[in-house]
Each structure stands twice: as C-alpha cells, then as structure tokens.
Design a protein around this motif. Structure first.
Motif, short mmCIF file in Angstrom:
data_model
loop_
_atom_site.label_atom_id
_atom_site.label_comp_id
_atom_site.label_asym_id
_atom_site.label_seq_id
_atom_site.Cartn_x
_atom_site.Cartn_y
_atom_site.Cartn_z
N ALA A 1 0.84 -1.19 0.00
CA ALA A 1 0.00 0.00 0.00
C ALA A 1 0.88 1.24 0.00
O ALA A 1 1.85 1.33 0.75
N THR A 2 0.55 2.20 -0.89
CA THR A 2 1.25 3.49 -0.94
C THR A 2 0.20 4.59 -0.91
O THR A 2 -1.00 4.32 -0.98
N SER A 3 0.66 5.83 -0.83
CA SER A 3 -0.29 6.95 -0.80
C SER A 3 -1.04 7.08 -2.13
O SER A 3 -2.15 7.60 -2.17
N GLU A 4 -0.45 6.60 -3.24
CA GLU A 4 -1.10 6.67 -4.55
C GLU A 4 -1.99 5.48 -4.84
O GLU A 4 -2.68 5.44 -5.84
N GLY A 5 -1.93 4.46 -4.01
CA GLY A 5 -2.70 3.24 -4.24
C GLY A 5 -1.87 2.03 -3.89
O GLY A 5 -1.07 2.07 -2.96
N THR A 6 -2.00 0.98 -4.65
CA THR A 6 -1.25 -0.25 -4.39
C THR A 6 -0.11 -0.37 -5.39
O THR A 6 -0.30 -0.21 -6.59
N ARG A 7 1.06 -0.68 -4.89
CA ARG A 7 2.24 -0.87 -5.73
C ARG A 7 2.51 -2.37 -5.85
O ARG A 7 2.57 -3.07 -4.85
N ARG A 8 2.63 -2.84 -7.09
CA ARG A 8 2.92 -4.25 -7.35
C ARG A 8 4.35 -4.37 -7.85
O ARG A 8 4.75 -3.69 -8.78
N VAL A 9 5.11 -5.25 -7.20
CA VAL A 9 6.48 -5.51 -7.63
C VAL A 9 6.60 -7.01 -7.91
O VAL A 9 6.30 -7.82 -7.04
N SER A 10 7.01 -7.33 -9.13
CA SER A 10 7.23 -8.73 -9.50
C SER A 10 8.71 -8.91 -9.79
O SER A 10 9.34 -8.07 -10.42
N ARG A 11 9.23 -10.02 -9.31
CA ARG A 11 10.65 -10.32 -9.50
C ARG A 11 10.76 -11.74 -10.03
O ARG A 11 10.08 -12.66 -9.56
N LEU A 12 11.63 -11.92 -11.00
CA LEU A 12 11.84 -13.21 -11.63
C LEU A 12 13.32 -13.55 -11.50
O LEU A 12 14.17 -12.83 -12.03
N ASP A 13 13.63 -14.59 -10.75
CA ASP A 13 15.01 -15.05 -10.57
C ASP A 13 15.15 -16.37 -11.31
O ASP A 13 14.47 -17.34 -10.97
N LEU A 14 16.03 -16.40 -12.32
CA LEU A 14 16.16 -17.58 -13.16
C LEU A 14 17.59 -18.10 -13.17
O LEU A 14 18.54 -17.33 -13.18
N GLU A 15 17.70 -19.42 -13.19
CA GLU A 15 18.96 -20.08 -13.51
C GLU A 15 18.68 -20.83 -14.81
O GLU A 15 17.90 -21.78 -14.83
N LEU A 16 19.29 -20.37 -15.89
CA LEU A 16 18.99 -20.89 -17.21
C LEU A 16 19.84 -22.11 -17.55
O LEU A 16 20.97 -22.24 -17.09
N SER A 17 19.30 -22.96 -18.41
CA SER A 17 20.06 -24.08 -18.97
C SER A 17 20.98 -23.50 -20.05
O SER A 17 20.84 -22.33 -20.43
N PRO A 18 21.91 -24.30 -20.56
CA PRO A 18 22.77 -23.79 -21.64
C PRO A 18 21.98 -23.24 -22.84
O PRO A 18 22.33 -22.20 -23.38
#
Length: 132
Positions: free
Chosen positions: A77-94
């Motif tokens: 929750a922020t003063s402007e509304g709701t803040r959404r943060v998405s994070r993607l942590d990947l370990e890739l194959s070759p």
C-alpha cells in the motif's frame, strides 16, 4: 494475486493455467501453465512456496530452458494506491543462456504490456462498479 481463470486475458502469451493439486490455493499448490515462447507452445510448472495474500506470493518454476526459477509478486500500500512488484530469478540451462538476449527483451516487453492490460482491467472494473 493469482487468478487462473483470467490469466489468458491478462497475459497475452498465456494459453491456459490450471491448478493440478487438490484443495484451495496455498503453500504447495502446483499450477501448470501453457504459454507461447518464440511461437512454440511451452509448458511451465509453478509450485507455491510462500503464500501471504494479499501481500506476497512466491512460486518456484520449472520448464524448458530453465534449471530453476522463482517468481515473487509483492503488493504494498502506498499513498497513490497499491504498488505491485514482480521479480523473476532464473537459472537458465545452456540453451536458455544462448537464447536469453532475445528472450530477455521479449519477457520485459511482454511484462510491460501485461502490466498495462492488468491496469486497464482493474480500472474498467472499478469504473463499472462506480457507474453501475
């Protein structure tokens, strides 16, 4: 935070998402998703490892081109509304490492488009509720 029914409307490349584990959504829930990557149908599997809606949901992910992955979505929750943060942590194959210069750009572009679509859907729902 997780709406399996509307996921194809919110995420353009998602064909379908379904809960394959019994019971309600929560820690341990397994979701299979069919999506399109570079024109090919691809299957991804997500397993919820942290569940505290509406604040945070964390899921591990597996699929082609991945050794491991983790998706985190947080709402604050922020003063402007709701803040959404998405994070993607990947370990890739070759193979994923070789394709990342292209896939990374596509992923960022698609995420920006998905964020705009979600905002439009939320604003349309709120204006319908106010007006109707």
């Amino acid at each position: 935070m997780i709406d399996l029914f509307n996921m194809p409307r919110m995420r353009g490349r998602t064909l379908a998402a379904r809960n394959v584990s019994p019971g309600p959504l929560g820690v341990g829930t397994v979701v299979d998703m069919r999506t399109v990557i570079l024109g090919f149908e691809t299957h991804l599997r997500f397993t919820v490892i942290e569940w505290d809606p509406p604040h945070v949901v964390v899921a591990s992910m597996s699929g082609p081109l991945l050794r491991s992955g983790r998706v985190t979505t947080e709402l604050t929750a922020t003063s402007e509304g709701t803040r959404r943060v998405s994070r993607l942590d990947l370990e890739l194959s070759p193979g994923g490492i070789l394709l990342w210069p292209l896939l990374g750009r596509l992923l960022r572009r698609d995420q920006a488009r998905n964020d705009r679509k979600l905002k439009e859907l939320l604003e349309a729902d709120s204006s319908d509720a106010i007006g109707g």
